[in-house]
Design an enzyme around this catalytic site. Structure first.
Site, short mmCIF file in Angstrom:
data_model
loop_
_atom_site.label_atom_id
_atom_site.label_comp_id
_atom_site.label_asym_id
_atom_site.label_seq_id
_atom_site.Cartn_x
_atom_site.Cartn_y
_atom_site.Cartn_z
N LEU A 16 0.82 -1.21 0.00
CA LEU A 16 0.00 0.00 0.00
C LEU A 16 0.86 1.26 0.00
CD1 LEU A 16 -2.69 1.49 0.22
CD2 LEU A 16 -2.62 1.11 2.70
N THR A 34 10.02 6.38 2.93
CA THR A 34 11.05 5.69 3.70
C THR A 34 10.95 4.18 3.54
OG1 THR A 34 9.95 5.21 5.84
CG2 THR A 34 10.65 7.49 5.44
N ASN A 85 2.68 3.70 7.88
CA ASN A 85 2.22 2.53 7.14
C ASN A 85 3.09 1.30 7.38
OD1 ASN A 85 0.98 1.06 4.70
ND2 ASN A 85 3.11 1.28 4.07
N SER A 136 -3.77 0.90 11.19
CA SER A 136 -3.96 -0.26 12.06
C SER A 136 -4.33 -1.43 11.17
CB SER A 136 -5.04 0.04 13.11
OG SER A 136 -5.28 -1.08 13.93
N TYR A 151 0.14 -10.15 16.41
CA TYR A 151 -0.04 -9.13 15.38
C TYR A 151 -1.24 -8.24 15.71
CZ TYR A 151 -1.36 -6.90 11.02
OH TYR A 151 -1.72 -5.97 10.08
N LYS A 155 -1.69 -4.03 16.62
CA LYS A 155 -2.62 -3.13 15.95
C LYS A 155 -3.66 -2.57 16.91
CE LYS A 155 -0.67 -3.23 11.96
NZ LYS A 155 -0.03 -1.98 11.45
N THR A 186 -2.11 -6.91 -1.80
CA THR A 186 -0.70 -6.50 -1.84
C THR A 186 0.14 -7.74 -1.51
OG1 THR A 186 -0.54 -5.95 0.52
CG2 THR A 186 -1.38 -4.23 -0.97
#
Length: 282
Positions: A16, A34, A85, A136, A151, A155, A186
């Site tokens: 993304l 970045t 992100n 998130s 995980y 988030k 993705t």
């Protein structure tokens, strides 16, 4: 001028983040992107220019993040929108995952975003403007996925500190938006992006089934389009009063509504017992 705003996007070499940066550049925004490898950014997006600044940044190092933000300001003179992100999925049950595996996931998904926020906040406070997007996941609202507990907990943490951040920055005219994306097509679930437990335990059959469903069946077949997600972020950045909470994707809405309904029914069922703790109730 709206079209000349400067965006600072982390995790921009793929997924993304990459899709968003490409779209921003075609729409005449200026972008600092970045990644852990500046060469991966240059390969995908080109070298530094008047409109684009590729930055190699170690998200887990606060001083390195501070320096990267400084480079962006030196290059463009400002930052207007930040997109936190960068992050990765970690699959494994709570018993399976080692202390280091858990810490590493939190270092990137939680503390990495906090490093960015900590170092961009003074700029936004002083200029009395800015917009922070924290990415998130629908897994940051619903944790009932066997094998995804750690995980999801990272988030959930992003969701928690973003709610506080929104109130903290409101007085400085800084907008904060928490995005809960569903499944987007993705490479997020591809090898090299997702990590699995180093020492899996075969007894956890449900977790293995969930893991296989994500890596073998869902990967490459996600229902949401990252190009459209990029459009959504840009549209939100242009709103005068953008939302704090934003569920993105029909699947995200489906899961969120399920949880909201469950909580509401559970609260209604147990309200008498749950509210019996008032000290005035004798």
């Amino acid at each position: 001028m709206e079209t000349r705003k400067v965006w600072f996007v982390t995790g921009a070499s793929k997924g993304l983040g990459l899709t968003l940066v490409k779209k921003l550049l075609t729409q005449n925004y200026r972008v600092a992107a970045t990644s852990r490898s500046v060469q991966s950014l240059i390969k995908e997006l080109g070298k530094s220019s008047e409109d684009f600044l590729p930055l190699e940044m170690n998200l887990t190092d606060n001083e390195n993040v501070k320096a990267a933000i400084g480079e962006c300001i030196n290059h463009f003179g400002q930052i207007d929108v930040v997109v936190n992100n960068a992050g990765y999925a970690l699959i494994g049950t709570l018993e399976e995952l080692s202390e280091q595996e858990v810490k590493s996931n939190f270092e990137v998904n939680v503390f990495g975003s906090l490093h960015v926020i900590r170092n961009v906040a003074p700029l936004f406070r002083n200029q009395k403007s800015g917009h922070i997007f924290n990415i998130s996941s629908i897994g940051g609202y619903i944790g009932g996925f066997p094998g995804f507990g750690i995980y999801c907990s990272t988030k959930f943490a992003v969701a928690g500190f973003t709610e506080a951040l929104a109130d903290e920055m409101k007085a400085f005219n800084v907008h904060t938006t928490l995005l809960y994306p569903g499944y987007f097509r993705t490479n997020f679930l591809s090898q090299g992006s997702v990590q699995t437990a180093s020492n899996p335990i075969t007894a956890y059959k449900t977790a293995r089934e969930m893991e296989n469903a994500h890596l073998r069946e869902l990967n490459g077949n996600q229902p949401n389009d990252p190009e459209k997600a990029a459009d959504v972020l840009i549209a939100l950045s242009q709103e005068e009063n953008p939302p704090i909470h934003f569920f993105m994707g029909k699947d995200a809405y489906h899961y969120a509504k399920q949880k909201i309904a469950l909580i509401q029914s559970t609260m209604a069922e147990h309200e008498t017992l749950a509210t019996s703790t008032d000290i005035s109730n004798n």
